[in-house]
Design a protein around this motif. Structure first.
Motif, PDB file in Angstrom:
ATOM      1  N   ILE A 114       0.863  -1.175   0.000  1.00  0.00           N
ATOM      2  CA  ILE A 114       0.000   0.000   0.000  1.00  0.00           C
ATOM      3  C   ILE A 114       0.899   1.224   0.000  1.00  0.00           C
ATOM      4  O   ILE A 114       1.826   1.333   0.801  1.00  0.00           O
ATOM      5  CB  ILE A 114      -0.920   0.003   1.235  1.00  0.00           C
ATOM      6  N   GLU A 115       0.619   2.156  -0.915  1.00  0.00           N
ATOM      7  CA  GLU A 115       1.422   3.371  -1.027  1.00  0.00           C
ATOM      8  C   GLU A 115       0.510   4.588  -1.102  1.00  0.00           C
ATOM      9  O   GLU A 115      -0.548   4.553  -1.734  1.00  0.00           O
ATOM     10  CB  GLU A 115       2.296   3.319  -2.279  1.00  0.00           C
ATOM     11  N   ASP A 116       0.949   5.666  -0.455  1.00  0.00           N
ATOM     12  CA  ASP A 116       0.243   6.934  -0.532  1.00  0.00           C
ATOM     13  C   ASP A 116       1.269   8.037  -0.316  1.00  0.00           C
ATOM     14  O   ASP A 116       1.738   8.247   0.808  1.00  0.00           O
ATOM     15  CB  ASP A 116      -0.862   7.008   0.529  1.00  0.00           C
ATOM     16  N   GLY A 117       1.660   8.718  -1.382  1.00  0.00           N
ATOM     17  CA  GLY A 117       2.730   9.704  -1.278  1.00  0.00           C
ATOM     18  C   GLY A 117       4.038   9.024  -0.912  1.00  0.00           C
ATOM     19  O   GLY A 117       4.461   8.081  -1.574  1.00  0.00           O
ATOM     20  N   ASN A 118       4.652   9.480   0.166  1.00  0.00           N
ATOM     21  CA  ASN A 118       5.916   8.888   0.621  1.00  0.00           C
ATOM     22  C   ASN A 118       5.712   7.712   1.573  1.00  0.00           C
ATOM     23  O   ASN A 118       6.691   7.146   2.060  1.00  0.00           O
ATOM     24  CB  ASN A 118       6.770   9.961   1.308  1.00  0.00           C
ATOM     25  N   ARG A 119       4.471   7.360   1.852  1.00  0.00           N
ATOM     26  CA  ARG A 119       4.196   6.254   2.779  1.00  0.00           C
ATOM     27  C   ARG A 119       4.141   4.934   2.005  1.00  0.00           C
ATOM     28  O   ARG A 119       3.509   4.841   0.953  1.00  0.00           O
ATOM     29  CB  ARG A 119       2.870   6.471   3.511  1.00  0.00           C
ATOM     30  N   ARG A 120       4.807   3.913   2.548  1.00  0.00           N
ATOM     31  CA  ARG A 120       4.790   2.593   1.922  1.00  0.00           C
ATOM     32  C   ARG A 120       4.649   1.527   3.005  1.00  0.00           C
ATOM     33  O   ARG A 120       5.355   1.579   4.016  1.00  0.00           O
ATOM     34  CB  ARG A 120       6.067   2.336   1.124  1.00  0.00           C
ATOM     35  N   LEU A 121       3.783   0.578   2.771  1.00  0.00           N
ATOM     36  CA  LEU A 121       3.533  -0.466   3.753  1.00  0.00           C
ATOM     37  C   LEU A 121       3.385  -1.799   3.036  1.00  0.00           C
ATOM     38  O   LEU A 121       2.602  -1.924   2.092  1.00  0.00           O
ATOM     39  CB  LEU A 121       2.254  -0.138   4.540  1.00  0.00           C
ATOM     40  N   LEU A 122       4.125  -2.804   3.475  1.00  0.00           N
ATOM     41  CA  LEU A 122       4.088  -4.133   2.865  1.00  0.00           C
ATOM     42  C   LEU A 122       3.397  -5.105   3.820  1.00  0.00           C
ATOM     43  O   LEU A 122       3.671  -5.091   5.024  1.00  0.00           O
ATOM     44  CB  LEU A 122       5.514  -4.604   2.574  1.00  0.00           C
ATOM     45  N   ILE A 123       2.519  -5.945   3.270  1.00  0.00           N
ATOM     46  CA  ILE A 123       1.780  -6.910   4.089  1.00  0.00           C
ATOM     47  C   ILE A 123       2.043  -8.319   3.575  1.00  0.00           C
ATOM     48  O   ILE A 123       1.906  -8.601   2.387  1.00  0.00           O
ATOM     49  CB  ILE A 123       0.267  -6.632   4.067  1.00  0.00           C
ATOM     50  N   ASP A 124       2.421  -9.196   4.479  1.00  0.00           N
ATOM     51  CA  ASP A 124       2.596 -10.633   4.237  1.00  0.00           C
ATOM     52  C   ASP A 124       3.548 -10.991   3.088  1.00  0.00           C
ATOM     53  O   ASP A 124       3.173 -11.684   2.132  1.00  0.00           O
ATOM     54  CB  ASP A 124       1.238 -11.303   4.026  1.00  0.00           C
ATOM     55  N   PRO A 125       4.809 -10.548   3.176  1.00  0.00           N
ATOM     56  CA  PRO A 125       5.798 -10.952   2.171  1.00  0.00           C
ATOM     57  C   PRO A 125       6.338 -12.360   2.448  1.00  0.00           C
ATOM     58  O   PRO A 125       7.246 -12.550   3.249  1.00  0.00           O
ATOM     59  CB  PRO A 125       6.900  -9.899   2.328  1.00  0.00           C
ATOM     60  N   GLY A 126       5.766 -13.343   1.795  1.00  0.00           N
ATOM     61  CA  GLY A 126       6.139 -14.734   2.026  1.00  0.00           C
ATOM     62  C   GLY A 126       7.194 -15.234   1.055  1.00  0.00           C
ATOM     63  O   GLY A 126       7.848 -14.460   0.338  1.00  0.00           O
ATOM     64  N   ILE A 127       7.340 -16.546   1.000  1.00  0.00           N
ATOM     65  CA  ILE A 127       8.422 -17.150   0.227  1.00  0.00           C
ATOM     66  C   ILE A 127       8.275 -16.972  -1.278  1.00  0.00           C
ATOM     67  O   ILE A 127       9.246 -17.152  -2.012  1.00  0.00           O
ATOM     68  CB  ILE A 127       8.555 -18.655   0.557  1.00  0.00           C
TER      69      ILE A 127
END
Length: 217
Positions: free
Chosen positions: A13-26
């Protein structure tokens, strides 16, 4: 807000300079981690967190990881002390900020596969109207504008997924947890049912691509 889909259950999820990653698996592509400092993990299974890769990334960069305490305990058992140290334990009901995003943890338990298994914690995340349930069909009390709906799993049943989407009643929904649908036939089958019976604006985001929409007001 931009939502990008990566293989299986991973989204960014990105909004401007904000970035968030959810559930980065194998199965998550390396590009998913670009520019990311904050990571949400729903539960301990390796299709949702890749301890080895995150441990390697932590050698050269800082990552803040939010996850159930069981994930931290797993990292300790596996000798991934660097990963364990980077984890902030969260539980259902917790609210916190991750790279500027307001996050609420909900749910608590992984969906049952068989005879009570796997019997592990699972925390879903509401991120400013976007809901990632992890491995569950938990319906939160909070409003959801964008639902990430699981599409295939050992604990999965199509009718339950349809009921889940209807119960959450989002403005839009996109599939995740779809690695087991290994051909376009499987994708098309699930997508057709969601479009016909999901009662929401449904579409599939190709891996590595994204969509842009207005955040929850």
């Amino acid at each position: 807000m931009r939502l990008s889909k990566f293989t299986h259950a991973c989204v960014r999820i990105e909004d401007g300079n904000r970035r968030l990653l959810i559930d980065p698996g194998i199965w998550t592509e390396p590009a998913a981690f670009e520019g990311v400092t904050d990571v949400l993990v729903t539960h301990e299974h390796d299709d949702h967190i890749d301890l080895e890769r995150i441990g390697a990334l932590l050698i050269d960069r800082e990552l803040r990881i939010f996850a159930p305490s069981a994930v931290r305990e797993l990292a300790v058992r596996e000798g991934a002390s660097g990963v364990a140290d980077a984890i902030t334990p969260v539980a259902p009901g917790d609210t916190f900020t991750a790279d500027g995003f307001a996050v609420t943890a909900v749910g608590g338990e992984h969906a049952e596969v068989y005879e009570g298994l796997p019997g592990c914690a699972n925390v879903g995340y509401l991120v400013e109207g976007v809901y990632h349930p992890g491995d569950s069909f938990f319906v939160p009390a909070q409003p959801v504008t964008t639902l990430l709906v699981p599409a295939a799993a050992p604990w999965f049943k199509l009718s339950e997924a349809l009921d889940f989407v209807r119960a959450v009643a989002p403005e839009r929904a996109f599939p995740i947890h779809d690695r087991m649908l290994s051909t376009d036939i499987g994708f098309d089958y699930f997508d057709a049912w969601m479009r016909e019976k999901g009662n929401t604006d449904y579409d599939r985001i190709p891996n590595g691509e994204g969509v842009v929409f207005q955040v929850l007001g």
